[in-house]
Write a protein that holds these residues in place. Sequence first.
Motif, short mmCIF file in Angstrom:
data_model
loop_
_atom_site.label_atom_id
_atom_site.label_comp_id
_atom_site.label_asym_id
_atom_site.label_seq_id
_atom_site.Cartn_x
_atom_site.Cartn_y
_atom_site.Cartn_z
N LEU A 1 0.83 -1.21 0.00
CA LEU A 1 0.00 0.00 0.00
C LEU A 1 0.86 1.26 0.00
O LEU A 1 0.55 2.24 -0.69
CB LEU A 1 -0.93 0.00 1.21
N THR B 1 -8.94 -5.93 1.31
CA THR B 1 -8.84 -4.80 0.38
C THR B 1 -8.81 -5.27 -1.08
O THR B 1 -9.16 -4.51 -1.98
CB THR B 1 -7.58 -3.97 0.65
N SER C 1 -8.00 1.92 0.01
CA SER C 1 -6.55 1.72 0.16
C SER C 1 -6.00 2.61 1.28
O SER C 1 -5.17 2.17 2.08
CB SER C 1 -5.83 2.04 -1.16
#
Length: 394
Positions: free
Chosen positions: A103, A251, A268
């Motif tokens: 991320l 996610t 995110s």
Amino acid sequence: MRVISGTFLIAGTMIGAGMLGIPLVTGASGFLPGILVTTIVWFFMYCTGLLFLEVTLWMPDGSNVLSIAHRFLGKGGRLFSGAMFIFLYYCLMIAYFAAGAPLLAEGFSAFGITFTGWEMFALFGVVFGAVVAIGPKSIDRVNIMMSIAMIAAWFVLIGSGAEDVKTERLTSTKWSSMLFAMPVLFSAFGFHNVIPSLCTYLKRDKRALRFALFWGSLLPLIVYIVWQWLIIGAVPQETIAQALREGVPITTAFQSVTGETLFIRVGSFFAFFAIVTSTLGVAFSMVDFLGDGFRLKERTGLKRLGLTLLTFIPPFTLAALNPDIFTTALGVAGGFGEAFLNGLLPIGLLWIGKYSYKLKADLTWLENKGVLALLTVYTLFVIAIEFKIVFMSS
């Protein structure tokens, strides 16, 4: 402000990578069983948190798991408790690296800077290792900012995805499957590691500490329940099951909830903030734990830097070697590490301190032998579940 900071520290420690794993394991049983098992685990962890707080306050300021276990369990107990602490929190740090590094790298890619492979894991470790190495105030400030950003992102996600929630998905149940969610939920509700550090930070004020423990743990319970409502109600069960099989965070299923770019982007951000707050809480306690183990009264400067490197380098290495270890690390950490350190250990320490050392406890019904025995049986039950999961997966 210190009490508020302490509350956010506990909440931030709990609302972390576990948030990204909970719907994966409760999704198989359904929303209503998910609420039930989530509440049961929260209540258990809150109770053992109160036990560990009471035991910590029996000790001198600055004591951590090693010192506490040595006093009540002897050298053998100190060694075993220390080994379990390292096992648990390195497992959690591995999970945070595995979910957080991609991320962070994704955020840098928006500026044309690319990190892949071990580089993105190194980037995650350097950025947040620096925050931890600077000291408690740095951790406190960054944690509060990230917690506020995480809550804001959470509200945006709920508002954006609510219209995709379908009643038929929420009413579908498979009660027998909810038991297998308990080990991951143990990881999601773990906050005991910050209690020794929090006792020092809040100047051993029992009333303030209990306030922080209750509200700091209740907030994640509410967040987790609403989060499961969104994910289980909006994401097809087969998509959740696929993410679980692949060992990746929820996610990865965000795009199936809605095609809106904003939702995917905010998802995110939310995942990243959740992971960072948990990373900071665990790393904060790891540095104090290692300092206690090396008997370092001063944990600043180069000494703190060394402790920080010991905290970050091992999980960086293992996550870089196996990037898809997220769900496995959470389950093993909860079913074995959390069950012992945040279950059996606080129960045993309180029992020995009160009934063998005759130390005064202020826990009314919670210090009762029958209640302590019931908590012990439940902990052993969760450990047995994780053994079964590991056996089935092998």
